[in-house]
Write a protein that holds these residues in place. Structure first.
Motif, PDB file in Angstrom:
ATOM      1  N   ALA A 186     -73.985 -28.618 -29.181  1.00 51.44           N
ATOM      2  CA  ALA A 186     -75.196 -28.953 -30.159  1.00 51.44           C
ATOM      3  C   ALA A 186     -74.517 -29.014 -31.113  1.00 51.44           C
ATOM      4  O   ALA A 186     -74.421 -28.047 -31.745  1.00 51.44           O
ATOM      5  N   SER A 228     -78.844 -34.272 -34.936  1.00 48.86           N
ATOM      6  CA  SER A 228     -78.010 -33.106 -34.366  1.00 48.86           C
ATOM      7  C   SER A 228     -77.389 -34.919 -33.200  1.00 48.86           C
ATOM      8  O   SER A 228     -77.925 -35.498 -32.859  1.00 48.86           O
ATOM      9  N   SER A 256     -75.316 -33.682 -29.680  1.00 48.40           N
ATOM     10  CA  SER A 256     -75.032 -32.959 -28.263  1.00 48.40           C
ATOM     11  C   SER A 256     -73.681 -33.363 -27.382  1.00 48.40           C
ATOM     12  O   SER A 256     -73.291 -34.530 -27.192  1.00 48.40           O
TER      13      SER A 256
END
Length: 864
Positions: free
Chosen positions: A836, A859, A861
């Protein structure tokens, strides 16, 4: 010891509900004894078996003090109801102001369905008193019907409190919450129809008559309601009485009687009003009809309505021999109640009738001319309460006959108020037209009305008419005979005087013709004179009748023995001047009218292009005409012929005068109607599509459209394009950096007239998806989701994006909103590991407010 204490506690517990269970209904009323001194009466209705008898009650005066008021009367009625009267409580208030007089007593009777736990809820009533020296002392309303009543399940319930105001103030009614401890609304209180809502019912009070209507109760039991009876004087509320009332609904097999319709009415003071009220019972039960209301409780000359009983049908006669002290602006209310005697409860019907007592008109009006004035006289008002007289005037007799409730002088008669006499002994009035003098030849008619302090007015007097003696010449004509700038002509004529004093003003006689114009309307100059009393016409030549309005006045002189003595003058009269306002295939005509006679109607004459004859094209009762039967670009000429008269006889009739000739050319100066615009957005292409329609019923001469745009809201719109094909009603706005902006459209006709702006439509960037970022990508080289980039967007100027690893180090940054990150570290171009990563992105968007910053965080990933 413990056993004795337990017995005491149990006895108190057992005694408390009995002590507290008694108050059913009541109110507080008052009478004025002086400027600050008032006498109050409390009336309550209680549960008879309750040991909580109240020989006295404490009354809070609303000025920081209170008094204990002893009971003066108690009457026990059937069904466990007692009526308690606490009368004679006198209080002197400290000064002018608003005072709320209140009473709180524990507690209400047990089992009131719309008051939760009523046995433990105090009974609270209050009354407002306004002491205002400018409005005078006030007596509260009196409530003639008791506040305890009964009704049947599934039957219409009606009740009227029979409020009467002895001061003649206006009263109104409204429902309020029942109150409890400390005068606060009782928690959980609802109107009776809201206790059981399985079958919707209505509950209301008529704000004018005070009749309470419940249609229809569905649940038996006891209910309490509260309502205000407010008093109004000169538009100001001067007090109210709160009545808290109890209604008992029981099951029964019965239908209420029906009172035949009774209309509101009026009666002239001094006359007797008589009418019959009847009722029938659908069950053919025995019934009784009664009445209550102010007229029935008057001390002097009260009305009468003997209660009557009958089987199935009953009637009685209302009789009122009225007198002058009963005149007031507000009507008296009489409530007629027909109640059957079938069983308990007895069902009733109610009809409220408003009766207005009106003052007789002033008698024997007379009108006598005196010089340039008219002297009026009439008899003193019959009613001593009157305070003055209003005087009304009009030109010519109307023949007004007032309706039974029609007071004063209605506007539709054409009468205008010209004066007021204060005091009923001043029964004369001299009408000199506010010092300007009245006009010869006018038949002046008058009516007089008596006025009262509360705003009441009498019936109007008979019409009486008079005209000035014909002791001066009367002008009849100022007619344009020829239109020209230097050779115009005006015909002037007048009627000779026939009623002047020839001994005081012996012959021979001379008329002097005076003229002014619209540039200096008060600067008259002598233009000529005549030497015979019968020489009453004159042609004034060499005038600019094309552009100038001329004003004439004729002076009359006696020139006996070589001396000149002024006898009198005509009123001023202006020449009629026509103005044209050309428009699209039309011509608006307007002309001035300023003459002492009355013009009845006008004929409009027009000369068409290529002709030499003027034809009549229309008529008008007003000094204006719209001609829409003309063609743009062609010349038309017009003049007006006016037909008028004086209202007195013996003068030329009709009086005919002409305007000058005016010429004009219709021109298309009417713009098209504003289009009706709509806008849609294509987000993928960052385009706005405008479409519009032209309203129906508007000019169809459209040559093109202008497109207006502003990128920022509340900014001036500017032209960005035009559509030169009138059949094309769409425009695609392309090449945009942002979809945000405001649009409007105008239509332009073939001669350049531009419409008003269409409706303005502003497009916000929220019409499309705002700039946003995904939360995962897979940079593994398979050609699928290999890059981290924004979702589709519009209207972004730039961004400031930073992506951090889990240790807070920046691995990627950019200002390009169309970036593509391949998952490599910007510092060494190495492949970022799976996991992440966090980002902060400042987005600079181009919206209706201009350039604004919006920060998004999140965020993403990486999976490989």
């Amino acid at each position: 010891m413990k056993k004795s204490l337990l017995v005491l506690v149990m006895s108190l517990i057992g005694f408390s509900p009995l002590y507290a269970t008694h108050q059913r209904a009541g109110e507080i009323t008052y009478k004025a004894l002086g400027e600050l001194t008032y006498e109050f009466t409390i009336v309550t209705y209680t549960y008879t078996p309750s040991p909580a008898d109240r020989p006295q009650l404490e009354l809070d005066w609303g000025d920081g003090t209170s008094s204990v008021v002893p009971r003066t009367e108690k009457i026990n009625y059937p069904n466990n109801i007692s009526r308690n009267v606490y009368a004679g409580a006198v209080h002197v208030f400290p000064g002018q102001g608003t005072y709320v007089i209140s009473l709180e007593d524990p507690n209400r009777n047990y089992g009131v369905l719309n008051i939760p736990n009523s046995v433990n809820v105090p009974f609270f009533i209050q009354t407002e008193l306004v002491i205002n020296p400018f409005l005078g002392p006030n007596n509260s309303v009196e409530l003639l019907a008791p506040p305890i009543d009964n009704g049947c399940v599934n039957s219409l319930y009606l009740h009227n409190p029979g409020a009467y105001d002895s001061d003649g103030d206006s009263i109104s009614y409204k429902l309020v919450d029942c109150r409890g401890a400390f005068g606060l609304p009782i928690p959980g209180y609802v109107l009776p129809n809201q206790v059981n809502t399985t079958v919707p019912t209505t509950f209301s009070i008529d704000p004018v008559t005070g009749t309470i209507l419940w249609d229809k109760p569905i649940m038996q039991g006891e209910y309490n309601i509260a309502f205000l009876i407010e008093e109004w004087r000169s538009g100001v509320r001067i007090g109210y009485v709160t009545r808290d009332m109890q209604i008992t609904i029981i099951p029964c097999d019965n239908h209420p009687p029906v009172i035949a319709p009774v209309n509101d009415t009026c009666v002239m003071a001094g006359e007797t009003l008589t009418f019959t009220v009847s009722a029938t019972d659908p069950d053919d039960d025995e019934l009784v009809i009664r009445a209550l209301g102010g007229p029935l409780v008057l001390e002097d000359h009260p009305a009468s309505f003997p209660p009557a009983m009958g089987q199935g049908t009953v009637s009685s006669t209302f009789t009122w021999n009225t007198i002058c002290p009963q005149v007031q602006q507000q009507p008296y209310q009489v409530v007629f109640t027909a109640r059957d005697t079938f069983s308990f409860p007895q069902l009733a019907d109610i009809k409220t009738v408003n009766i207005t007592v009106i003052s007789p008109p002033p008698g024997n009006p007379g009108a006598t001319p005196a010089g340039n004035s008219i002297y009026l006289s009439w008899d003193r008002a019959l009613c001593d309460k009157a305070i003055g007289y209003e005087i009304y005037r009009r030109d010519g007799f109307y023949g007004f006959v007032p309706g039974v409730c029609e007071t004063g002088v209605p506007e539709y008669t054409g009468y205008v108020k010209i004066g007021y006499n204060e005091g009923i002994t001043d029964t004369t009035f001299t009408d000199d037209n506010n010092g300007n003098g009245l006009i010869h030849g006018i038949d002046y008619c008058y009516m007089i009305v008596t006025t009262f302090a509360d705003g009441a007015v009498s019936y109007a007097s008979e019409e009486v008419c008079a005209s000035l003696r014909k002791d001066a010449p009367i002008i009849t004509n100022v007619s344009v005979e020829k239109t020209g700038k230097t050779d115009g002509k005006i015909y002037v004529a007048w009627s000779k005087p026939t009623e002047f004093d020839t001994l005081l003003f012996p012959p021979p006689y001379r008329y002097v013709i005076n003229r002014a114009d619209n540039s200096q309307p008060s600067s008259f100059v002598k233009v000529d004179s005549t030497n015979s009393i019968n020489d009453t016409t004159y042609i004034n030549t060499g005038l600019n009748t094309k552009e100038t309005v001329y004003i004439y006045r004729i002076d009359f002189y006696s020139v006996a023995s070589g001396q000149r003595y002024f006898v009198g003058s005509t009123q001023r009269a202006k020449s009629m001047h026509l103005k044209l306002s050309p428009s699209d295939n039309s011509m608006q005509l307007n002309w001035n009218v300023n003459v002492p006679w009355s013009n009845q109607y006008y004929t409009i004459f027009r000369k068409d292009p290529g002709t030499t004859v003027y034809d009549s094209v229309g008529f008008s009762n007003e000094p204006g005409y719209f001609d829409n039967e003309v063609i743009n670009g062609q010349q038309y000429s017009y003049f007006i012929r006016a037909f008028g008269k004086y209202s007195t006889g013996g003068l030329v009739d009709p009086i005919i005068n002409l305007s000058q000739i005016a010429t004009g050319i219709p021109v298309d100066n009417v713009p098209p109607c504003a289009p009706q615009l709509s806008v849609t957005t294509e987000c993928d292409a960052t385009q706005n599509i405008l479409t519009w329609v032209n309203p129906s019923g508007c000019p169809v001469d459209i040559a093109k459209y202008y497109i207006y745009y502003a990128p920022v809201e509340n900014q001036d719109l500017t032209i960005i394009d035009s559509i030169n094909d009138p059949e094309v009603k769409t425009f695609r706005h392309t090449g945009l950096s942002s979809i945000a902006g405001c649009y409007s459209v105008t239509a332009v006709d073939s001669v350049g007239n531009q419409s008003e702006f269409s409706n303005t439509i502003c497009i916000s960037i929220s019409e499309c998806s705002l700039y946003s970022l995904p939360n995962v990508f897979t940079p593994n080289g398979d050609g699928i989701n290999d890059y981290f980039h924004a979702y589709p967007y519009t209207s972004v100027d730039r961004i400031e994006l930073r992506i951090f690893n889990r240790w807070g180090r920046v691995v990627y940054e950019t200002s390009d909103p169309a970036f593509k990150w391949d998952g490599k570290n910007k510092n060494n171009n190495s492949i970022c590991s799976t996991g992440a990563y966090f980002y902060v992105c400042d987005v600079y968007e181009i919206g209706l407010e201009g350039l604004t910053k919006r920060t998004i965080t999140g965020s993403v990933s990486i999976f490989r």
